[in-house]
Design a protein around this motif. Structure first.
Motif, PDB file in Angstrom:
ATOM      1  N   TYR A 150       0.830  -1.211   0.000  1.00  0.00           N
ATOM      2  CA  TYR A 150       0.000   0.000   0.000  1.00  0.00           C
ATOM      3  C   TYR A 150       0.865   1.261   0.000  1.00  0.00           C
ATOM      4  CZ  TYR A 150      -3.907  -3.099   1.133  1.00  0.00           C
ATOM      5  OH  TYR A 150      -4.854  -4.095   1.099  1.00  0.00           O
ATOM      6  N   LEU A 191      -9.027   5.631  -1.780  1.00  0.00           N
ATOM      7  CA  LEU A 191      -9.634   4.298  -1.761  1.00  0.00           C
ATOM      8  C   LEU A 191      -9.393   3.572  -3.080  1.00  0.00           C
ATOM      9  CD1 LEU A 191     -11.289   2.216  -0.230  1.00  0.00           C
ATOM     10  CD2 LEU A 191     -13.382   3.330  -1.062  1.00  0.00           C
ATOM     11  N   ARG A 192      -9.430   4.292  -4.192  1.00  0.00           N
ATOM     12  CA  ARG A 192      -9.129   3.662  -5.493  1.00  0.00           C
ATOM     13  C   ARG A 192      -7.693   3.131  -5.516  1.00  0.00           C
ATOM     14  NH1 ARG A 192     -11.635   8.041  -8.043  1.00  0.00           N
ATOM     15  NH2 ARG A 192      -9.709   8.713  -9.074  1.00  0.00           N
ATOM     16  N   VAL A 197      -5.980   2.087  -2.925  1.00  0.00           N
ATOM     17  CA  VAL A 197      -5.957   0.898  -2.072  1.00  0.00           C
ATOM     18  C   VAL A 197      -6.587  -0.285  -2.794  1.00  0.00           C
ATOM     19  CG1 VAL A 197      -6.855  -0.103   0.073  1.00  0.00           C
ATOM     20  CG2 VAL A 197      -5.898   2.215   0.077  1.00  0.00           C
ATOM     21  N   GLU A 198      -7.702  -0.054  -3.459  1.00  0.00           N
ATOM     22  CA  GLU A 198      -8.379  -1.148  -4.169  1.00  0.00           C
ATOM     23  C   GLU A 198      -7.520  -1.697  -5.302  1.00  0.00           C
ATOM     24  OE1 GLU A 198     -11.999   0.803  -5.201  1.00  0.00           O
ATOM     25  OE2 GLU A 198     -13.034   0.157  -3.369  1.00  0.00           O
ATOM     26  N   LYS A 256      -4.260  -1.855  -5.259  1.00  0.00           N
ATOM     27  CA  LYS A 256      -3.239  -2.689  -4.606  1.00  0.00           C
ATOM     28  C   LYS A 256      -3.833  -4.003  -4.098  1.00  0.00           C
ATOM     29  CE  LYS A 256       0.008   0.421  -5.106  1.00  0.00           C
ATOM     30  NZ  LYS A 256       1.081   0.228  -6.104  1.00  0.00           N
ATOM     31  N   ASN A 257      -5.144  -3.986  -3.766  1.00  0.00           N
ATOM     32  CA  ASN A 257      -5.809  -5.194  -3.262  1.00  0.00           C
ATOM     33  C   ASN A 257      -5.730  -6.357  -4.243  1.00  0.00           C
ATOM     34  OD1 ASN A 257      -6.639  -4.398  -0.714  1.00  0.00           O
ATOM     35  ND2 ASN A 257      -8.649  -3.656  -1.402  1.00  0.00           N
ATOM     36  N   ALA A 258      -5.530  -6.038  -5.517  1.00  0.00           N
ATOM     37  CA  ALA A 258      -5.484  -7.083  -6.543  1.00  0.00           C
ATOM     38  C   ALA A 258      -4.360  -8.087  -6.274  1.00  0.00           C
ATOM     39  CB  ALA A 258      -5.306  -6.447  -7.918  1.00  0.00           C
ATOM     40  N   LYS A 277      -8.953 -12.552  -1.541  1.00  0.00           N
ATOM     41  CA  LYS A 277     -10.178 -11.809  -1.239  1.00  0.00           C
ATOM     42  C   LYS A 277     -10.358 -11.616   0.259  1.00  0.00           C
ATOM     43  CE  LYS A 277     -15.113 -11.708  -2.306  1.00  0.00           C
ATOM     44  NZ  LYS A 277     -16.246 -12.414  -2.966  1.00  0.00           N
ATOM     45  N   SER A 289      -7.925  -8.738   1.554  1.00  0.00           N
ATOM     46  CA  SER A 289      -7.995  -7.411   0.948  1.00  0.00           C
ATOM     47  C   SER A 289      -8.675  -6.422   1.896  1.00  0.00           C
ATOM     48  CB  SER A 289      -8.780  -7.464  -0.364  1.00  0.00           C
ATOM     49  OG  SER A 289      -8.121  -8.283  -1.299  1.00  0.00           O
ATOM     50  N   LYS A 340     -11.061  -3.639   3.087  1.00  0.00           N
ATOM     51  CA  LYS A 340     -12.404  -3.273   2.620  1.00  0.00           C
ATOM     52  C   LYS A 340     -12.718  -1.797   2.858  1.00  0.00           C
ATOM     53  CE  LYS A 340     -13.306  -7.584   1.593  1.00  0.00           C
ATOM     54  NZ  LYS A 340     -12.011  -8.185   1.944  1.00  0.00           N
ATOM     55  N   LYS A 341     -12.208  -1.210   3.943  1.00  0.00           N
ATOM     56  CA  LYS A 341     -12.475   0.191   4.252  1.00  0.00           C
ATOM     57  C   LYS A 341     -11.195   0.868   4.733  1.00  0.00           C
ATOM     58  CE  LYS A 341     -17.366  -0.353   5.543  1.00  0.00           C
ATOM     59  NZ  LYS A 341     -18.390  -0.050   6.588  1.00  0.00           N
TER      60      LYS A 341
END
Length: 605
Positions: free
Chosen positions: A490, A548-549, A551-552, A554-556, A560, A563, A565-566
């Motif tokens: 992150y 948040l975009r 972070v999302e 990087k979540n890839a 699941k 990852s 969520k908030k």
């Protein structure tokens, strides 16, 4: 030999101190004098000018301090504290002088709380304290009445109401030189040399007992991995009270490297460019900041310069020491000449090694720096291991990306059934001061030290750290989360300065983060987002959505279940004094969670 006392030299020769490989910490200075004396052994910048202390004069001043301590009535085994806001030559003189008088030094972090000062001084029964300035004097003076053992406080600079350390030198009596020589001769390598209280991320400080042998064996073994020698310079800025930077100074003495102390963390870049050191130490957060600044400058470029910059970074991201095509290495050679040579100039232009430790370095960052031709030798260890357990070899000499290298000479490593790294060697601490119960918790029945870190041992004995055992947590769904590696990913975002993954026993993990405010401010300006305070800025829905975009995206890289969520974006700068970080810039997880408890709970509403 300059100011070095001839009489003491004869006495030391008679007891063979000068001819031996260092086994006590005060031996290193004498070894350096015999093997490779320097006019600039230790260097501090004062009022804009570098003031150098030669190896001989360093010994002479340390001896006089030791004689002064003897005249004060200091007995072998008594504890003396050293505290300095920034690294400086006086710290080393105190270290050498205290140990030469057969006393025990207690290095203390300048940034800890008054309560921690009181605890450490009472726990160690500190008799005297040497400190650097008025601010530290006020902190120690405030608790002196609650420390019965503390007889006097001495400052390196004139401070109203505080005794000056020159008063100790003035007590030095030449008649006590035989006593000094006798004390040095009587010190055994296995005896306690220093008591280092771990700052820790939670709980009461623990006094780590390190013997002369613990630290000296570690310095000598670690010196074998240093690719520089006599004539080289080093820049020092990590706290000397931390075992990592302190042992490096002993290593520099062993190898003939001069030590230059940076004025502050803010002046590191300027000091690098004026000193041109061949080696310096760093923690991963500092290297991340260096990389972020480089990338920010790259983003400011336009046209062909911008294209070349990101072409070069793209090549470095794919770097391997060997095995790529000849075309790749030809392109990389060109990139190093056109782009990465400027990165090297920013580090002083002569850097042959950057010793990185205290926390795990982001693997992507390590790869990029290696591709840029910058030799970062990541190491691993703890205060309890004096501190080095393993170090990566220099680039081209066995360096393996993504690892912290192989164990240094004398150190053995193995993994417990749960993956915890266990260590054995002459560098393992004597124990925690006055706490045999805590010592027993970290030692196995057959003498292995439990590091608390989870890792993997690869082919060839290379060690890879995967996380801190105590930091791994389980969600309410029973899934394990290893936060450290996730946080490194992150933090690759330009929007993120610091972050912490949390969510123990909760439905899903969340991220508490401090944005990179300089970058975020410039982004807000480009997007015409108005703000007046940092708190207002981080609450803006457009800012929250943009981060948040990031972070999302990087979540890839994660499953699941793990990852984030908030997110909770804080308006605070995470700092050491504020309690977010340890002195080596590691997260203090429980305090951070307590600071943002309300916002954290709101993430699960």
């Amino acid at each position: 030999m300059g100011a070095w006392n001839t009489r003491l030299r004869i006495e030391l020769e008679q007891i063979n101190i000068l001819r031996m490989t260092p086994t006590r910490l005060f031996d290193f200075a004498y070894y350096a004098l015999e093997q490779h004396p320097r006019p600039d052994a230790l260097n501090t910048k004062i009022n804009g000018q570098w003031e150098s202390l030669s190896t001989a004069d360093y010994i002479a001043k340390s001896e006089r301090l030791a004689l002064g301590l003897i005249a004060l009535g200091v007995k072998p085994g008594e504890k003396i504290a050293i505290i300095s806001t920034n690294n400086r030559t006086e710290w080393n003189i105190c270290d050498q002088g205290i140990l030469s008088a057969a006393a025990i030094d207690v290095p203390v972090y300048p940034t800890i709380s008054s309560e921690d000062y009181k605890f450490i001084f009472n726990d160690a029964e500190v008799k005297y304290c040497f400190l650097s300035d008025a601010e530290l004097f006020e902190k120690v003076k405030a608790i002196q009445s609650e420390v019965p053992s503390l007889q006097e406080i001495y400052s390196f600079v004139p401070v109203d109401g505080c005794a000056h350390w020159d008063e100790v030198f003035a007590l030095a009596d030449e008649a006590n030189r035989p006593e000094l020589a006798a004390r040095m001769a009587a010190v055994k390598p296995e005896e306690l040399a220093t008591l280092i209280y771990t700052s820790g991320t939670t709980g009461t400080p623990k006094g780590v007992m390190l013997s002369h042998r613990n630290v000296s064996s570690n310095a000598l073994a670690s010196a074998q991995r240093l690719p520089v020698g006599p004539g080289a310079k080093s820049l020092s800025f990590l706290p000397l009270c931390h075992s990592y930077e302190r042992v490096l100074v002993y290593i520099y003495m062993t190898t003939g490297v001069g030590t230059y102390y940076a004025e502050s963390l803010e002046t590191i870049g300027d000091n690098l460019r004026e000193i041109h050191p061949e080696v310096f130490t760093a923690v991963p957060r500092l290297l991340e900041k260096v990389f972020d600044r480089i990338m920010d400058k790259g983003k400011e470029l336009t046209g062909i310069k911008r294209a070349l910059f990101f072409w070069a970074v793209g090549l470095a991201e794919k770097y391997e020491h060997s095995g790529k095509s000849p075309l790749y290495y030809a392109q990389l050679k060109l990139a190093r000449k056109l782009i990465f040579s400027k990165w090297q100039e920013a580090l002083g232009g002569k850097t042959e090694a950057v010793a990185s430790g205290a926390a795990a370095l982001n693997p992507r960052l390590a790869r990029i720096f290696a591709g840029a031709g910058i030799n970062i030798q990541e190491g691993y260890g703890l205060t309890e291991t004096s501190p080095v357990l393993s170090v990566n070899l220099p680039t081209g000499q066995g360096h393996k990306l993504g690892t912290v290298g192989t164990p240094i000479e004398g150190v053995e490593l193995k993994l417990d059934s749960d993956g915890e790294i266990l260590a054995k060697g002459p560098n393992i601490m004597m124990g925690y001061y006055g706490r045999p119960d805590l010592t027993a918790e970290v030692m196995t029945e057959d003498g292995w030290f439990r590091t608390g870190d989870i890792g993997e041992i690869l082919s060839g004995g290379y060690l890879r750290i995967t996380d801190r055992k105590k930091e791994i947590f389980k969600t309410a769904g029973g899934k394990y989360i290893a936060p450290q590696n996730m946080e490194n990913v992150y933090k690759e975002s330009a929007f993120v300065e610091q972050c912490m993954v949390a969510g123990e026993n909760r439905k899903f993990p969340v991220l508490i983060l401090q944005p990179q405010f300089d970058y975020l401010k410039s982004w807000c300006q480009r997007k015409d987002i108005a703000w007046t305070t940092a708190e207002e800025m981080v609450k803006n829905p457009l800012v929250v959505a943009r981060i948040l975009r990031e972070v999302e995206a990087k979540n890839a890289q994660f499953g699941k279940w793990e990852s984030v969520k908030k997110i909770l974006i804080t308006s605070d700068q995470w700092t050491i004094p504020a309690g977010h970080l340890t002195p080596t810039m590691k997260l203090r997880r429980k305090p951070i969670l307590a600071m943002y408890a309300s916002g954290y709970e709101d993430l699960y509403v």
